[in-house]
Design a protein around this motif. Structure first.
Motif, mmCIF file in Angstrom:
data_model
loop_
_atom_site.group_PDB
_atom_site.id
_atom_site.type_symbol
_atom_site.label_atom_id
_atom_site.label_comp_id
_atom_site.label_asym_id
_atom_site.label_seq_id
_atom_site.Cartn_x
_atom_site.Cartn_y
_atom_site.Cartn_z
ATOM 1 N N MET A 1 -9.590 5.516 5.671
ATOM 2 C CA MET A 1 -10.382 6.023 6.786
ATOM 3 C C MET A 1 -11.600 6.792 6.277
ATOM 4 S SD MET A 1 -7.667 7.363 9.656
ATOM 5 C CE MET A 1 -6.782 8.446 8.523
ATOM 6 N N ASN A 2 -12.590 6.896 7.136
ATOM 7 C CA ASN A 2 -13.754 7.730 6.880
ATOM 8 C C ASN A 2 -13.588 9.028 7.667
ATOM 9 O OD1 ASN A 2 -15.098 5.884 5.228
ATOM 10 N ND2 ASN A 2 -15.946 4.812 6.998
ATOM 11 N N LEU A 3 -13.446 10.136 6.968
ATOM 12 C CA LEU A 3 -13.153 11.430 7.582
ATOM 13 C C LEU A 3 -14.269 12.425 7.322
ATOM 14 C CD1 LEU A 3 -9.452 11.775 6.366
ATOM 15 C CD2 LEU A 3 -10.248 10.780 8.519
ATOM 16 N N THR A 4 -14.484 13.316 8.270
ATOM 17 C CA THR A 4 -15.370 14.456 8.067
ATOM 18 C C THR A 4 -14.547 15.727 8.169
ATOM 19 O OG1 THR A 4 -17.337 13.347 8.912
ATOM 20 C CG2 THR A 4 -17.345 15.738 8.988
ATOM 21 N N VAL A 5 -14.794 16.661 7.256
ATOM 22 C CA VAL A 5 -14.040 17.916 7.227
ATOM 23 C C VAL A 5 -15.008 19.090 7.357
ATOM 24 C CG1 VAL A 5 -12.451 19.377 5.932
ATOM 25 C CG2 VAL A 5 -12.288 16.879 5.743
ATOM 26 N N PHE A 6 -14.817 19.885 8.404
ATOM 27 C CA PHE A 6 -15.551 21.132 8.566
ATOM 28 C C PHE A 6 -14.702 22.286 8.049
ATOM 29 C CE2 PHE A 6 -17.610 18.373 11.628
ATOM 30 C CZ PHE A 6 -18.948 18.714 11.479
ATOM 31 N N GLY A 7 -15.363 23.345 7.593
ATOM 32 C CA GLY A 7 -14.626 24.449 6.979
ATOM 33 C C GLY A 7 -14.036 24.035 5.645
ATOM 34 N N ALA A 8 -14.733 23.147 4.943
ATOM 35 C CA ALA A 8 -14.176 22.530 3.736
ATOM 36 C C ALA A 8 -14.061 23.485 2.558
ATOM 37 C CB ALA A 8 -15.022 21.321 3.327
ATOM 38 N N THR A 9 -14.715 24.636 2.612
ATOM 39 C CA THR A 9 -14.595 25.593 1.510
ATOM 40 C C THR A 9 -13.509 26.640 1.767
ATOM 41 O OG1 THR A 9 -16.345 26.996 2.436
ATOM 42 C CG2 THR A 9 -17.011 25.319 0.838
ATOM 43 N N GLY A 10 -12.849 26.585 2.921
ATOM 44 C CA GLY A 10 -11.757 27.508 3.211
ATOM 45 C C GLY A 10 -10.454 27.042 2.603
ATOM 46 N N GLY A 11 -9.428 27.883 2.716
ATOM 47 C CA GLY A 11 -8.149 27.577 2.085
ATOM 48 C C GLY A 11 -7.512 26.309 2.598
ATOM 49 N N HIS A 25 -8.894 8.147 1.097
ATOM 50 C CA HIS A 25 -9.861 8.190 2.195
ATOM 51 C C HIS A 25 -11.254 8.530 1.665
ATOM 52 C CE1 HIS A 25 -6.528 7.935 4.913
ATOM 53 N NE2 HIS A 25 -6.041 9.114 4.558
ATOM 54 N N ARG A 26 -12.266 8.154 2.418
ATOM 55 C CA ARG A 26 -13.629 8.615 2.150
ATOM 56 C C ARG A 26 -13.838 9.886 2.957
ATOM 57 N NH1 ARG A 26 -16.698 5.400 -0.659
ATOM 58 N NH2 ARG A 26 -18.581 6.476 0.049
ATOM 59 N N VAL A 27 -14.376 10.916 2.308
ATOM 60 C CA VAL A 27 -14.444 12.238 2.925
ATOM 61 C C VAL A 27 -15.864 12.789 2.868
ATOM 62 C CG1 VAL A 27 -13.600 14.612 2.861
ATOM 63 C CG2 VAL A 27 -12.061 12.730 2.273
ATOM 64 N N THR A 28 -16.346 13.244 4.020
ATOM 65 C CA THR A 28 -17.593 14.001 4.085
ATOM 66 C C THR A 28 -17.226 15.459 4.302
ATOM 67 O OG1 THR A 28 -18.806 12.136 5.032
ATOM 68 C CG2 THR A 28 -19.772 14.332 5.308
ATOM 69 N N ALA A 29 -17.493 16.296 3.321
ATOM 70 C CA ALA A 29 -17.195 17.728 3.396
ATOM 71 C C ALA A 29 -18.454 18.460 3.838
ATOM 72 C CB ALA A 29 -16.724 18.247 2.046
ATOM 73 N N VAL A 30 -18.406 19.064 5.019
ATOM 74 C CA VAL A 30 -19.562 19.773 5.558
ATOM 75 C C VAL A 30 -19.476 21.236 5.143
ATOM 76 C CG1 VAL A 30 -20.861 20.337 7.632
ATOM 77 C CG2 VAL A 30 -19.606 18.171 7.503
ATOM 78 N N VAL A 31 -20.497 21.708 4.433
ATOM 79 C CA VAL A 31 -20.458 23.056 3.860
ATOM 80 C C VAL A 31 -21.823 23.722 3.984
ATOM 81 C CG1 VAL A 31 -18.673 22.427 2.178
ATOM 82 C CG2 VAL A 31 -21.068 22.221 1.548
ATOM 83 N N ARG A 32 -21.804 25.041 3.949
ATOM 84 C CA ARG A 32 -23.057 25.780 3.839
ATOM 85 C C ARG A 32 -23.485 25.899 2.388
ATOM 86 N NH1 ARG A 32 -20.505 29.332 7.653
ATOM 87 N NH2 ARG A 32 -21.456 29.232 9.745
ATOM 88 N N ASP A 33 -22.511 26.109 1.504
ATOM 89 C CA ASP A 33 -22.787 26.330 0.084
ATOM 90 C C ASP A 33 -21.938 25.370 -0.745
ATOM 91 O OD1 ASP A 33 -23.261 27.201 -2.460
ATOM 92 O OD2 ASP A 33 -22.429 29.209 -2.179
#
Length: 210
Positions: A1-11, A25-33
């Motif tokens: 699957m193609n997944l997007t993860v928000f809050g990817a830098t949290g625990g 899976h293919r993962v898009t990690a949305v981050v500020r930093d």
């Protein structure tokens, strides 16, 4: 699957990214930093974005099979951030026609087990009182989900621990495991990934605990 993860830098978010990549899976990690992510791997895309701008997030969710969110307040002073950022994520998803969304809140936001003992009820009440503003924020976020057009699932853990993944925990759709007091962040991430493909959890809160 193609997944997007928000809050990817949290625990929990970081655990979702790691486990999803390990599962192929293919993962898009949305981050500020991006420097805070600390995860690499084949199939990972790091998407740097301002999480307050739904328009800017549209490319991060476009064409994805599901979105998972580990967004949440890091402390009591951050209360309000979860509902605000959830609205932004929902705006991006609805603009792109992406429907499946799995988020994490917390056990006290959902219903208490019917047969918990006095100690568990008292503990739950005390924690809810101390973190009143944080839980109000989470309830508002859940209300935003309920009003949305997405196929949402809310995973509600109790007290979080930093423990290795076990894959062995209890889940209750629409409720909470009796005397469930702890769970590791890795197992919360595991439960969230498992929920993506489970139609019985769509538009439901799911209690998880050891």
């Amino acid at each position: 699957m193609n997944l997007t993860v928000f809050g990817a830098t949290g625990g929990i978010g970081r655990q979702i990214v790691r486990q999803a990549l390990a599962a192929g899976h293919r993962v898009t990690a949305v981050v500020r930093d991006p420097a805070r992510l600390g995860v690499t791997g084949t199939g990972l895309e790091v998407f740097r974005a301002d999480l307050t701008d739904a328009e800017a997030l549209r490319p991060a969710v476009s064409g994805r099979d599901a979105v998972l969110s580990g967004l949440g307040a890091r402390s009591r002073k951050d209360a309000g951030v979860t509902a605000r950022l959830t609205r932004t994520v929902l705006g991006a998803m609805e603009a792109e026609g992406v429907r499946r969304l799995v988020v994490v809140t917390a056990a006290p936001v959902g219903p208490a087990p019917a047969h918990d003992g006095l100690v568990d009820r008292a503990g739950r009440g005390l924690i809810s009182a101390i973190l009143k503003d944080v839980y109000a924020d989470l309830r508002e976020a859940e209300d935003e989900l309920a009003r949305s057009a997405t196929d949402w699932t809310v995973v509600r853990p109790p007290r979080l621990q930093d423990k290795p993944l076990t894959g062995s925990y209890r889940t209750v759709v629409g409720g909470f495991p009796q005397r469930g007091r702890f769970i590791g962040r890795a197992d919360v991430a595991h439960a969230m990934l498992a929920a993506v493909d489970d139609p019985s959890m769509v538009k439901h809160g799911v209690g998880v605990a050891y």
